[in-house]
Write a protein that holds these residues in place. Structure first.
Motif, short mmCIF file in Angstrom:
data_model
loop_
_atom_site.label_atom_id
_atom_site.label_comp_id
_atom_site.label_asym_id
_atom_site.label_seq_id
_atom_site.Cartn_x
_atom_site.Cartn_y
_atom_site.Cartn_z
N GLN A 44 0.81 -1.22 0.00
CA GLN A 44 0.00 0.00 0.00
C GLN A 44 0.84 1.27 0.00
O GLN A 44 0.50 2.27 -0.65
CB GLN A 44 -0.95 -0.01 1.21
CG GLN A 44 -2.05 1.02 1.12
CD GLN A 44 -3.07 0.87 2.22
OE1 GLN A 44 -2.83 0.18 3.20
NE2 GLN A 44 -4.21 1.53 2.07
N ILE A 45 1.97 1.26 0.71
CA ILE A 45 2.83 2.45 0.73
C ILE A 45 3.49 2.63 -0.63
O ILE A 45 3.55 3.75 -1.16
CB ILE A 45 3.87 2.34 1.85
CG1 ILE A 45 3.18 2.22 3.21
CG2 ILE A 45 4.79 3.56 1.84
CD1 ILE A 45 4.14 1.94 4.36
N TYR A 47 2.41 1.66 -3.49
CA TYR A 47 1.34 2.08 -4.41
C TYR A 47 1.09 3.59 -4.29
O TYR A 47 0.97 4.30 -5.30
CB TYR A 47 0.09 1.28 -4.07
CG TYR A 47 -1.12 1.57 -4.91
CD1 TYR A 47 -1.30 0.97 -6.15
CD2 TYR A 47 -2.13 2.41 -4.44
CE1 TYR A 47 -2.44 1.21 -6.91
CE2 TYR A 47 -3.26 2.66 -5.20
CZ TYR A 47 -3.42 2.06 -6.43
OH TYR A 47 -4.54 2.29 -7.18
N ASN A 48 1.01 4.08 -3.07
CA ASN A 48 0.73 5.50 -2.88
C ASN A 48 1.93 6.38 -3.23
O ASN A 48 1.76 7.50 -3.72
CB ASN A 48 0.27 5.75 -1.45
CG ASN A 48 -1.19 5.40 -1.24
OD1 ASN A 48 -2.09 6.14 -1.66
ND2 ASN A 48 -1.46 4.27 -0.62
N TYR A 51 1.83 6.99 -6.94
CA TYR A 51 0.93 8.06 -7.36
C TYR A 51 1.40 9.44 -6.91
O TYR A 51 1.12 10.45 -7.57
CB TYR A 51 -0.50 7.78 -6.87
CG TYR A 51 -1.25 6.97 -7.89
CD1 TYR A 51 -1.94 7.58 -8.93
CD2 TYR A 51 -1.22 5.58 -7.84
CE1 TYR A 51 -2.58 6.83 -9.89
CE2 TYR A 51 -1.87 4.82 -8.80
CZ TYR A 51 -2.55 5.46 -9.83
OH TYR A 51 -3.17 4.72 -10.80
N ALA A 52 2.14 9.51 -5.83
CA ALA A 52 2.68 10.80 -5.40
C ALA A 52 3.61 11.37 -6.47
O ALA A 52 3.59 12.58 -6.75
CB ALA A 52 3.42 10.65 -4.08
N ILE A 196 -1.14 5.79 7.17
CA ILE A 196 -0.64 6.02 5.81
C ILE A 196 -1.01 7.42 5.32
O ILE A 196 -0.22 8.07 4.62
CB ILE A 196 -1.14 4.93 4.85
CG1 ILE A 196 -0.42 3.61 5.16
CG2 ILE A 196 -0.91 5.32 3.39
CD1 ILE A 196 -0.77 2.46 4.27
N ASP A 197 -2.16 7.92 5.70
CA ASP A 197 -2.53 9.28 5.31
C ASP A 197 -1.53 10.29 5.86
O ASP A 197 -1.12 11.23 5.16
CB ASP A 197 -3.94 9.62 5.79
CG ASP A 197 -5.03 8.90 5.00
OD1 ASP A 197 -4.72 8.37 3.92
OD2 ASP A 197 -6.17 8.87 5.48
N LEU A 200 1.68 10.12 3.88
CA LEU A 200 1.58 10.77 2.58
C LEU A 200 1.58 12.29 2.70
O LEU A 200 2.09 13.00 1.83
CB LEU A 200 0.33 10.30 1.85
CG LEU A 200 0.36 8.83 1.42
CD1 LEU A 200 -0.97 8.41 0.84
CD2 LEU A 200 1.49 8.58 0.44
N ASN A 204 4.30 14.30 0.58
CA ASN A 204 3.88 15.33 -0.36
C ASN A 204 4.38 16.71 0.03
O ASN A 204 4.72 17.52 -0.85
CB ASN A 204 2.35 15.33 -0.50
CG ASN A 204 1.86 14.19 -1.37
OD1 ASN A 204 2.29 14.03 -2.50
ND2 ASN A 204 0.94 13.40 -0.85
N ALA A 220 -5.59 8.23 -6.64
CA ALA A 220 -5.20 6.86 -6.94
C ALA A 220 -6.43 5.96 -6.91
O ALA A 220 -7.28 6.10 -6.03
CB ALA A 220 -4.18 6.36 -5.93
#
Length: 232
Positions: A44-45, A47-48, A51-52, A196-197, A200, A204, A220
């Motif tokens: 999951q990390i 994956y994110n 997208y970042a 995870i939020d 991110l 970011n 995403a």
């Protein structure tokens, strides 16, 4: 998010690649956690992070190390995985010969591999290392660290304790000409469960600082619940 297969040192490697819309866009390579503890490119990390960088106009590649998913070969304790990562970057660069720069992001074991690749590739201008296992793997090769970047770790990480990560960062901060940033996520464990939020947000914010803010971020697509049980 096109599926891709490209050649690696031990056979084919399975990946996901998204080309940039603009010429000369930079490249980002995302490296997953430990293959023997469930780490895959669908973490999951990972994956994110993919997208970042995609949201900032990068050509982005994530892939499975040897022996994971449809990638051929078998686990090689880091040496072969470093060769896989070098082949992945070579492949992305072959598609983007005019790319002006490259970034590497890695999670846990992938952070260790990513930092080794960083030492070998002078075109890499930035990195993000999430939960680097400084207590489990030798990071002494970072002498000196050639690029500025961000370390992110959780203050409840028992797999890669914060004190070990802090010791590594303090050594790197003494080097001239680079800037090492660190973000510590309160309450986060090694897997950043329920955090995870927050992770991110920090990633970011760092990319905004280095690259400038994005105008219209692309959301995403939903990812199935991850099965990764990475311990490094």
């Amino acid at each position: 998010m096109p599926e891709v297969i490209f050649s690696g040192p031990a056979g084919r490697l399975e990946g996901r690649y998204h080309p940039a819309k603009k010429r000369r866009a930079p490249i980002a390579l995302i490296l997953h956690p430990h293959p023997q503890f469930g780490g895959t490119m669908n973490n999951q990390i990972v994956y994110n992070l993919y997208y970042a960088f995609l949201n900032r106009g990068f050509s982005v590649l994530r892939f499975n190390f040897r022996g994971v998913g449809r990638s051929q070969g078998s686990f090689d304790h880091g040496s072969g995985e470093l060769s896989d990562a070098a082949s992945a970057l070579d492949w992305a660069q072959s598609l983007n010969p005019d790319a002006r720069a490259c970034w590497i992001a890695g999670v846990s074991f992938g952070a260790w591999i990513g930092m080794q690749l960083l030492m070998r590739r002078p075109e890499v201008e930035g990195f993000i290392s999430v939960a680097p296992p400084a207590n489990r793997f030798d990071f002494s090769f970072l002498a000196p660290c050639p690029s500025s970047g961000l370390f992110v770790n959780g203050d409840q990480d028992r797999v890669a304790p914060m004190r070990d990560v802090q010791t590594l960062i303090e050594k790197l901060k003494t080097q001239k000409g680079i800037v090492i940033d660190q973000s510590v996520i309160p309450g986060a464990n090694h897997f950043f469960e329920n955090r995870i939020d927050e992770l991110l947000v920090e990633v970011n914010a760092y990319l905004d600082k280095r690259l400038g803010p994005i105008e219209e971020p692309e959301a995403a697509p939903a990812l199935p619940a991850p099965k990764d049980e990475d311990a490094a």
